[in-house]
Design an enzyme around this catalytic site. Structure first.
Site, PDB file in Angstrom:
ATOM      1  CG  ASP A 477       2.488   3.857   1.738  1.00 20.49           C
ATOM      2  OD1 ASP A 477       2.500   4.078   2.958  1.00 20.49           O
ATOM      3  OD2 ASP A 477       2.692   2.740   1.240  1.00 20.49           O
ATOM      4  CG  ASP A 547       2.098  -2.646   5.633  1.00 19.00           C
ATOM      5  OD1 ASP A 547       1.142  -2.274   4.930  1.00 19.00           O
ATOM      6  OD2 ASP A 547       3.235  -2.137   5.563  1.00 19.00           O
TER       7      ASP A 547
END
Ligand code: GLA
Length: 732
Positions: A477, A547
């Site tokens: 990430d 997301d």
């Protein structure tokens, strides 16, 4: 496929059976563009396309009074002579001049393709591609410029990049170094970009080109959710099935710029490369700089064909290693199920249920290290939190393996929290300007990855966690943009190199981890899809797309992503409802029907589903296992755009056309409308197919279409909000 050099006219012709790319040495000695498009015959001299008329107010080269660069097409325009358009590069020389003129000196043609040191790049063996490297020199600046072009046997695409070498004794400063320029002969084109923000990434936007400049860029240090480094320049009438278009995909993950500049003489200039904002690269004697590359594709048959070129080229000649062309494991990620609030027991409970559903890989997301219970601490401390995981990652991995699942976990290696041991020990290891307070993003600071000792330290920590542990997957990430981009370890003259060296540091860590752990499947992520670019695919063959896991929003995000990126690279999961980002509730069926067209997995606690939902999940997993090869690697067709219709559809077709899978989704009920027909694509017109128990010819399905009323059931209406179906079509 061949590259022909016509010495008498100084003309080069790169071609395969789909495209021709032609350029030549111009009267001024620089390279001029002749043609890029559908394959045409080779002819020794096409210099007639160069315009040789005098125009008022036009500067002409002193030696060739009839030739002016500004009204001709350039391959890699320089600053300061007669082009006057936006230059592809600029070099500040010792005397302060930025004027350059690089003239043809030599060229060589090689079989296959070379890589670029430290950067991602497409690759090809001797049979797959030919590359020409054209050497140009500027004797005043004492520099060499090498422009390289690769043509592949099987794709309608040319890959370009540039290399600068300083042959002189004085230091020069490269202040702009784009990767490609394509000048076109008219401006009747539309510009298509893929824009958005967090949780609404890569939504197509189209605008008509005219004189002046259309430009998108990133100055965030990542390719970004805001603008993607992939653009399409298409004829106004071009749609998914018909018409001409060019694609430009940057194989790079940092700052970029892409622009289309229409001058006042019908020339359209398209360029792409590293964003020149805060880019300055000093070159001392014998030093060189290589730009990243751009994959330029062409289609005469609409945007689906253009996308398919990128899908196949990236799957076969960009993605590397064990996971190249391999169907991806079906995973269950705990993020939306637990966030950071978990214990080993809780994780094992999730994993057991995942195994029961047929899931293959369990992924532990953020929160397993240091004292990480929320996002204010511990980034940088890559050691297990023994309160949550008493036997560490190794212990958890072996327990998950014992359940019959592979194991993977989350990292964010480029970051540090102020509340961390790493920051307490090395407060100077971050990007920041002495005397200025660094801006925080998600309570975190960015490590200075231009410094090898920083990358080494992160590598060592991760190596310890991974060494001897059975880990099959890592989600890497990156949750903030870069600000205060300054490296304490670099001299003032080198600060303009920091953005680029940062991303090269990221690439180097990837490279080292891949070399040490070749079995690991990396999935890149950046607050969802903020670093979804071709450069990343060289290291991490799949990317967490967004997301935003709401199935209805996801259709648009995945649809937009599919223009430039293969389905197998699109991380797509079924998550819980009401959706955490949008509050929308969509059936588990439709959530899966969307996620099938990607990597597929679950981002929820399967224990919380009703019995009937769980039984459905088992069927979904079985369906994906049976069909994922086709869903992830088949020829993908966008059929109905979610951006223009209340209903949307897409499909994949196998290479031999014997099997296809169609996904249809109702975004908004269309009360009292007839269900209509959905025309399919890519099938064999003469083949007979079975669909829902009935037989159809391929030409029937492609020209009349599926009669949507077929899919009305007593308990299911396809015209309801969020209803959907996925149907398999097989050769009879
Ligand atoms: C980012 C990612 C999420 C999740 C969290 C963890 O937001 O996009 O998928 O991994 O970080 O902190």
């Amino acid at each position: 496929m061949d590259i022909i050099w016509h010495k008498s006219s100084g003309q080069f012709h790169l071609f395969n059976d789909k495209i021709s790319y032609i350029f030549a040495v111009s009267p001024s000695g620089e390279l001029t563009g002749i043609y890029f498009g559908k394959r045409i015959h080779d002819k020794a001299d096409m210099s007639y396309v160069q315009i040789r008329v005098g125009m008022p107010q036009m500067a002409v080269d002193p030696d060739t009074e009839s030739y002016c660069m500004e009204i001709n097409r350039q391959e890699y325009p320089s600053f300061g002579t007669t082009d006057l358009g936006t230059p592809a590069f600029e070099i500040e020389q010792a005397n302060g001049s930025k004027v350059t003129s690089f003239v043809y000196k030599n060229h060589k043609i090689i079989k296959g393709k070379n890589g670029i040191t430290g950067l991602p790049a497409t690759y090809a063996d001797k049979k797959e591609a030919l590359t020409i490297e054209v050497e140009l020199v500027d004797s005043v600046a004492e520099m060499t410029l090498i422009l390289s072009y690769t043509i592949f046997e099987s794709y309608a695409a040319v890959v370009r990049h540039a290399k600068f070498v300083n042959n002189g004794n004085s230091t020069v400063r490269l202040t702009r170094a784009l990767s490609c320029c394509l000048d076109l002969a008219d401006q009747n084109y539309d510009w298509m970009q893929f824009s958005g923000a967090w949780a609404r990434e890569r939504i197509p936007e189209v605008k008509h080109i005219s004189t002046g400049t259309v430009m998108i860029e990133s100055k965030r240090g990542i390719s970004s959710a805001n603008q993607n480094p992939f653009v399409i320049v298409k004829r106004p009438g071009t749609d998914e099935f018909y018409g001409e278009a060019f694609g430009f995909s940057f194989v790079y993950s940092g700052n970029f710029v892409a622009l289309a500049e229409g001058n006042n003489h019908d020339r359209l200039r398209i360029m792409m490369g590293i964003n020149p904002v805060h880019f300055e690269w000093p070159l001392e004697k014998d030093q060189s700089f290589e730009t990243p590359e751009v994959v330029m594709a062409f289609t005469a048959d609409g945007l689906n064909a253009l996308s398919q070129t990128y899908h196949h080229l990236f799957n076969n000649n960009l993605v590397r290693g064990k996971w190249k062309n391999r169907p991806r494991p079906i995973l269950n990620n705990n993020w939306e199920a637990t966030f950071m609030d978990f214990t080993e027991e809780k994780i094992l409970k999730l994993a057991k249920k995942a195994k029961e559903a047929g899931v293959e890989l369990f992924v532990l997301d953020d929160g397993w290290f240091g004292e990480r219970n929320d996002d204010t601490s511990s980034l940088g401390d890559w050691v297990e939190n023994k309160e949550k995981l008493p036997e560490g990652i190794k212990g958890l991995a072996s327990k998950i393996n014992a359940l019959g699942l592979d194991f993977g976990f989350w990292i964010e290696p480029e970051m540090v929290n102020i509340n961390s041991n790493l920051y307490r020990k090395h407060p100077d290891w971050i990007l920041s300007v002495p005397g200025r307070k660094p801006s925080l993003g998600r309570h975190q600071l960015v490590l200075d990855f231009t410094r090898p000792e920083v990358v080494d330290a992160v590598y060592d920590m991760l190596f310890k966690v991974l060494d001897g542990t059975h880990v099959r997957y890592i989600k890497w990430d990156m949750n903030r943009t870069l600000t205060e981009v300054y490296s304490c370890a670099a001299s003032p003259e080198m600060q303009g190199t920091v953005y680029h060296k940062y991303i090269m540091g990221v690439y180097s860590l990837y490279e080292r981890l891949i070399a040490a752990f070749p079995e690991i499947l990396f999935e890149s992520c950046s607050s969802g899809g903020s670093r979804f670019d071709a450069g990343m695919l060289y290291y991490a063959p799949q990317a967490w797309c967004s997301d935003n896991t709401d199935a209805i929003d996801r259709i648009g995000i995945q649809y937009g992503s599919s223009y430039g990126y293969p389905l197998v690279s699109i991380g797509a999961h079924v998550s819980a409802v009401p959706n955490q980002q949008t509050g929308r509730s969509v059936s588990i069926k439709t959530r899966a029907n969307v996620a099938y067209f990607g990597t597929f997995g679950y981002e929820l606690d399967l224990n919380e589903l009703s019995d009937s939902e769980f039984q459905e999940v088992k069927k979904q997993v079985a369906f994906m296992k049976e069909n994922r090869e086709l869903l992830q690697f088949g020829n993908f067709y966008r059929l109905l755009s979610p951006f223009q219709n209340k209903q949307t559809a897409w499909m994949v077709v196998s290479e031999d056309k014997k099997k296809a899978i169609v996904g249809f989704y109702c975004l908004k009920a269309n009360v009292c409308a007839l269900p209509g027909f959905l025309r399919l694509a890519g099938l064999d017109p003469d083949m007979k197919y079975q669909m829902e128990g009935k037989t159809y010819y391929g030409d029937e399905l492609m020209n009349i279409g599926i009669m949507l009323a077929e899919f009305y059931k007593s308990d299911f209406s396809i015209s309801e909000d969020y209803a959907s179906f996925v149907t398999v079509i097989k050769a009879d």
